[in-house]
Design a protein around this motif. Structure first.
Motif, PDB file in Angstrom:
ATOM      1  N   ILE A  16       0.813  -1.214   0.000  1.00 36.29           N
ATOM      2  CA  ILE A  16       0.000   0.000   0.000  1.00 36.29           C
ATOM      3  C   ILE A  16       0.855   1.277   0.000  1.00 36.29           C
ATOM      4  CG2 ILE A  16      -2.029  -1.051   1.078  1.00 36.29           C
ATOM      5  CD1 ILE A  16      -1.105   0.093   3.739  1.00 36.29           C
ATOM      6  N   HIS A  72      -0.068   3.743   8.929  1.00 35.64           N
ATOM      7  CA  HIS A  72      -1.201   4.145   9.766  1.00 35.64           C
ATOM      8  C   HIS A  72      -2.287   4.817   8.940  1.00 35.64           C
ATOM      9  CE1 HIS A  72      -3.279   6.895  12.670  1.00 35.64           C
ATOM     10  NE2 HIS A  72      -3.325   5.764  13.365  1.00 35.64           N
ATOM     11  N   THR A  92      -9.473   0.477   6.087  1.00 39.50           N
ATOM     12  CA  THR A  92     -10.336  -0.195   7.055  1.00 39.50           C
ATOM     13  C   THR A  92     -11.686   0.505   7.169  1.00 39.50           C
ATOM     14  OG1 THR A  92      -8.528  -1.195   8.269  1.00 39.50           O
ATOM     15  CG2 THR A  92     -10.540  -0.819   9.498  1.00 39.50           C
ATOM     16  N   PHE A 115       7.659  -3.540  16.806  1.00 45.86           N
ATOM     17  CA  PHE A 115       6.559  -3.664  15.868  1.00 45.86           C
ATOM     18  C   PHE A 115       5.804  -4.941  16.231  1.00 45.86           C
ATOM     19  CE2 PHE A 115       7.118  -0.883  11.918  1.00 45.86           C
ATOM     20  CZ  PHE A 115       7.799   0.094  12.619  1.00 45.86           C
ATOM     21  N   LEU A 160       4.902   0.144  16.784  1.00 48.93           N
ATOM     22  CA  LEU A 160       3.714   0.125  15.947  1.00 48.93           C
ATOM     23  C   LEU A 160       2.947  -1.175  16.197  1.00 48.93           C
ATOM     24  CD1 LEU A 160       2.659   2.136  13.769  1.00 48.93           C
ATOM     25  CD2 LEU A 160       3.579   0.586  12.039  1.00 48.93           C
ATOM     26  N   PHE A 179       0.085  -3.491  14.513  1.00 46.10           N
ATOM     27  CA  PHE A 179      -0.876  -3.815  13.460  1.00 46.10           C
ATOM     28  C   PHE A 179      -1.986  -4.628  14.118  1.00 46.10           C
ATOM     29  CE2 PHE A 179       3.181  -3.502  11.096  1.00 46.10           C
ATOM     30  CZ  PHE A 179       2.830  -2.512  10.179  1.00 46.10           C
ATOM     31  N   VAL A 197     -11.061   1.715  15.121  1.00 44.95           N
ATOM     32  CA  VAL A 197     -10.761   2.870  14.258  1.00 44.95           C
ATOM     33  C   VAL A 197     -10.765   4.155  15.092  1.00 44.95           C
ATOM     34  CG1 VAL A 197     -11.712   4.343  12.438  1.00 44.95           C
ATOM     35  CG2 VAL A 197     -11.488   1.892  12.058  1.00 44.95           C
ATOM     36  N   SER A 212      -7.590   4.202  16.988  1.00 46.05           N
ATOM     37  CA  SER A 212      -6.395   4.452  16.164  1.00 46.05           C
ATOM     38  C   SER A 212      -6.314   5.883  15.696  1.00 46.05           C
ATOM     39  CB  SER A 212      -6.386   3.583  14.908  1.00 46.05           C
ATOM     40  OG  SER A 212      -6.888   2.335  15.150  1.00 46.05           O
ATOM     41  N   GLU A 213      -7.471   6.538  15.615  1.00 50.95           N
ATOM     42  CA  GLU A 213      -7.425   7.936  15.194  1.00 50.95           C
ATOM     43  C   GLU A 213      -6.758   8.792  16.264  1.00 50.95           C
ATOM     44  OE1 GLU A 213     -11.522   8.560  13.958  1.00 50.95           O
ATOM     45  OE2 GLU A 213     -10.836   8.672  11.876  1.00 50.95           O
ATOM     46  N   ARG A 235      -4.560   7.255  18.666  1.00 51.48           N
ATOM     47  CA  ARG A 235      -3.230   6.695  18.924  1.00 51.48           C
ATOM     48  C   ARG A 235      -2.577   6.328  17.603  1.00 51.48           C
ATOM     49  NH1 ARG A 235      -2.164   3.970  24.096  1.00 51.48           N
ATOM     50  NH2 ARG A 235      -3.554   4.926  25.628  1.00 51.48           N
ATOM     51  N   ASN A 236      -1.561   7.098  17.232  1.00 47.53           N
ATOM     52  CA  ASN A 236      -0.929   6.904  15.928  1.00 47.53           C
ATOM     53  C   ASN A 236      -0.169   5.600  15.798  1.00 47.53           C
ATOM     54  OD1 ASN A 236      -1.842   9.336  15.070  1.00 47.53           O
ATOM     55  ND2 ASN A 236      -0.015  10.441  15.763  1.00 47.53           N
ATOM     56  N   ILE A 245      -1.311   2.652  16.529  1.00 47.40           N
ATOM     57  CA  ILE A 245      -2.187   1.506  16.276  1.00 47.40           C
ATOM     58  C   ILE A 245      -2.678   1.583  14.832  1.00 47.40           C
ATOM     59  CG2 ILE A 245      -4.299   0.295  16.916  1.00 47.40           C
ATOM     60  CD1 ILE A 245      -4.076   1.482  19.683  1.00 47.40           C
ATOM     61  N   VAL A 246      -2.454   0.505  14.084  1.00 50.48           N
ATOM     62  CA  VAL A 246      -2.847   0.456  12.676  1.00 50.48           C
ATOM     63  C   VAL A 246      -3.977  -0.556  12.525  1.00 50.48           C
ATOM     64  CG1 VAL A 246      -2.076  -0.139  10.345  1.00 50.48           C
ATOM     65  CG2 VAL A 246      -0.505   0.996  11.931  1.00 50.48           C
ATOM     66  N   PRO A 247      -5.207  -0.095  12.281  1.00 52.94           N
ATOM     67  CA  PRO A 247      -6.325  -1.032  12.223  1.00 52.94           C
ATOM     68  C   PRO A 247      -6.401  -1.721  10.858  1.00 52.94           C
ATOM     69  CG  PRO A 247      -7.125   1.189  11.834  1.00 52.94           C
ATOM     70  CD  PRO A 247      -5.638   1.295  12.052  1.00 52.94           C
ATOM     71  N   VAL A 248      -6.556  -3.042  10.871  1.00 48.68           N
ATOM     72  CA  VAL A 248      -6.678  -3.784   9.609  1.00 48.68           C
ATOM     73  C   VAL A 248      -7.866  -4.743   9.719  1.00 48.68           C
ATOM     74  CG1 VAL A 248      -5.552  -5.348   7.982  1.00 48.68           C
ATOM     75  CG2 VAL A 248      -4.180  -3.652   9.206  1.00 48.68           C
ATOM     76  N   LEU A 249      -8.903  -4.468   8.950  1.00 51.58           N
ATOM     77  CA  LEU A 249     -10.078  -5.350   8.919  1.00 51.58           C
ATOM     78  C   LEU A 249      -9.750  -6.518   8.008  1.00 51.58           C
ATOM     79  CD1 LEU A 249     -13.144  -5.753   9.579  1.00 51.58           C
ATOM     80  CD2 LEU A 249     -13.639  -4.471   7.505  1.00 51.58           C
ATOM     81  N   ARG A 305      -0.315  -4.787   3.441  1.00 56.14           N
ATOM     82  CA  ARG A 305      -0.750  -3.748   4.376  1.00 56.14           C
ATOM     83  C   ARG A 305       0.083  -3.666   5.643  1.00 56.14           C
ATOM     84  NH1 ARG A 305      -7.233  -4.020   4.573  1.00 56.14           N
ATOM     85  NH2 ARG A 305      -6.842  -2.201   5.861  1.00 56.14           N
ATOM     86  N   ILE A 306       0.986  -4.631   5.850  1.00 60.00           N
ATOM     87  CA  ILE A 306       1.776  -4.615   7.086  1.00 60.00           C
ATOM     88  C   ILE A 306       3.246  -4.928   6.782  1.00 60.00           C
ATOM     89  CG2 ILE A 306      -0.291  -5.417   8.299  1.00 60.00           C
ATOM     90  CD1 ILE A 306       1.119  -8.019   8.848  1.00 60.00           C
TER      91      ILE A 306
END
Ligand SMILES: C[S@@+](CC[C@H](N)C(=O)[O-])C[C@H]1O[C@@H](n2cnc3c(N)ncnc32)[C@H](O)[C@@H]1O
Lengths: 298, 223
Positions: free
Chosen positions: A8, A66, A73, B72, B96, B98, B111, B114-115, B117-118, B120-124, B136-137
């Motif tokens: 990405i 991020h 998501t 990570f 970080l 994921f 989400v 994560s908005e 806390r920078n 945390i990367v949310p992945v559905l 994505r990771i």
């Protein structure tokens, strides 16, 4: 030799020493091709892939990981909202409204019975009672009544409560109409055979149309009767004959001794209907329903 | 408030009870209604062992959780982010997390988290299909899994193979009943140990999570 790798963040050309030697940050399929041709790079095998993923384990990329994943998501969540979610919310809303209106109706009856216990006692149907009481002058008091005389001031709050309950009854029926519509869109066959509300309850229980479609008829027959089933297995109490489908008109009107047979027949047809709906087959709901009615209707 | 024997985890002893905390990287925000303690310029969020298996494992005596500032992390089964938020405190702004979950409804809360806390990367996504998030990771230092699935060990090993660096650490919360309801927990656990060790991963510690979580075992592994 060099590798080409896209994620990405972009498309990257990575050499043997895991150094990024070229990159395109906002990727298009054409960018990838262009880089591929320019460097004659190859797609990494699994071992190389793992090393390459290691290149991105770097704080320099955290911010981009991020922000882009956050957007992806959010889009994923947006796209996950299907008709099944709408059905689930509508069924719960209908159940909540029923619960609330039943509670309030009990209160209304108790309160109204202070002035006219004879009529309150004689009319068991909630909606009819409410309709008549709220229509001015339709309900007469007995000559010798146990009811007290209420001043206008004391009658008013009772009537106001009644009005609000009537609004809840209307709300319930408009939400049922809405449910009919969504079910007709999502699973017309199940809806036709089981009825929209029962069909919706089965769907809620199964958690998705896919899972309902994969269920054998015997499971559908007992869906919603899990507690009775476990009690049966634990204590040898009588096995349940049906779960949620018990409210189906064919069962409601049938004599007890026919229940097992009808429940089995009904569940068979619902199982077929669910498979047809899941695989987006033709509408055969009316045929299934007629077959059932011919076989079982009194 | 004092530093506990575990990196970035703080503790307070009150009578017989021991309370754990992490130092919040985001002041003025609780995540799940936890108590917040202010001391000096710092803010500490109480870590609830009933709600977080990692906290339960620490209270039950693990000497080390192998998680460090700047790590990570790949977190499978993040749910609304209760434990994730403490992991986010521990790895700090240099690290970080994921955070993967399959359920869109719980992902919504993640989400929102994560908005703020920078790190945390949310992945559905479905942890059972690790190739679907390959783009994505990145590789990670630490893998954490809590997914309550029948094939949870297979999921764990697949993800470790793809994303965990050599020498990295991995934790899995094993719920016996989601693997096989008909077998006794002890039997299920033995099978899990075999499967993990056959893959070449080393199990360094095993912790029962009683009385905080029943029939759960936390395994600490090295890859
Ligand atoms: C027990 S909860 C995790 C609680 C969380 N670890 C905490 O301590 O705050 C399990 C989560 O795993 C998720 N899950 C189950 N199967 C999954 C899968 N195949 N992939 C990703 N997440 C999954 C569920 O949606 C649920 O949110």
């Amino acid at each position: 030799m060099s590798y080409i790798f896209s994620n990405i963040l972009g498309t990257f050309i990575i050499d043997n020493n895991l150094k990024i030697i070229d990159r395109v940050v906002y990727q298009h399929a054409s960018d990838e091709k262009r880089l591929l041709l320019k460097h004659g790079a190859v797609k990494p095998d699994n071992d190389a892939l793992k090393s390459i993923l290691g290149v991105f384990k770097d704080r320099a990329y955290s911010e981009k990981f991020h922000s882009i994943n956050l957007e992806l998501t959010k889009a994923g969540i947006r796209d996950s909202v299907t008709d099944e979610f709408l059905v689930i919310e509508a069924v719960h809303a209908i159940d909540d409204i029923t619960k609330v209106s039943n509670t309030l109706m009990k209160r209304f009856r108790g309160w109204y019975a202070l002035q006219n216990p004879e009529y309150e006692h004689s009319e068991t149907d909630n909606e009819i009672l409410l309709g008549n009481v709220l229509k001015a002058n339709t309900v007469k008091k007995e000559k010798i009544s146990m009811g007290a005389h209420f001043s206008k001031e004391d009658i008013e709050p009772v009537m106001e409560l009644g009005e609000k309950i009537r609004v809840l009854y209307r709300l319930r029926s408009s939400q049922e109409k809405y449910l009919d519509g969504v079910m007709g869109r999502l699973c017309p066959n199940v809806s036709e055979v089981a009825g929209a509300l029962i069909g919706a309850r089965l769907l809620v229980h199964a958690r998705s149309l896919r899972r309902l479609a994969m269920m054998p008829a015997s499971t559908i027959q007992l869906l919603g009767a899990e507690q009775a089933l476990f009690r049966h297995m634990r204590t040898g109490a009588r096995a349940p004959r049906h779960g949620l489908i018990v409210a189906h008109p064919l069962l409601v009107s049938a004599p007890q001794k026919m229940h097992g047979k009808i429940a089995r027949g009904l569940a068979d047809k619902i199982a077929i209907a669910a498979k047809v709906d899941y695989f987006r087959g033709k509408f055969i709901g009316n045929k299934l329903r007629e077959e059932l009615e011919k076989k079982f209707a009194a | 408030m004092k530093q506990s024997s575990i990196f970035e985890v703080y503790e307070e002893q009150k009578g017989k009870r021991r309370f754990l905390y992490t130092k919040s990287i985001l002041k003025g925000n609780d995540v799940y209604g936890e108590r917040i303690v202010n001391e000096g310029n710092d803010e500490y969020r109480e870590w609830n062992p009933q709600k977080s298996k990692l906290c339960a494992a620490i209270l039950n005596g693990v000497p080390n959780i192998f998680l460090r500032k700047g790590d990570f992390v790949l977190y499978l089964g993040s749910s609304t982010g209760t434990t994730v938020s403490h992991v986010s405190d521990i790895v700090g702004t240099e690290g970080l997390v994921f955070a993967i979950d399959i359920a869109p409804i719980v992902m919504r809360d993640l989400v929102f988290l994560s908005e703020k806390r920078n790190n945390i990367v949310p992945v559905l996504a479905d942890a059972n299909m690790p190739e679907t998030y390959r783009e994505r990771i990145s590789l990670v230092d630490f893998l954490y899994q809590d997914v309550a699935q029948k094939n949870q060990v297979e999921i764990f090993l697949k993800n470790a193979r793809m994303y965990l660096k050599k020498g990295g650490y991995a934790l899995i919360a094993v719920k016996a009943r989601s693997i096989d309801v008909s077998k006794r927990p002890g039997e299920v656990y033995r099978q899990v140990f075999n499967e993990i060790e056959k893959s070449g991963m080393k199990i360094i510690d095993k912790r029962n999570l009683d009385p905080f979580q029943r029939d759960h075992l936390m395994l600490f592994c090295k890859y």
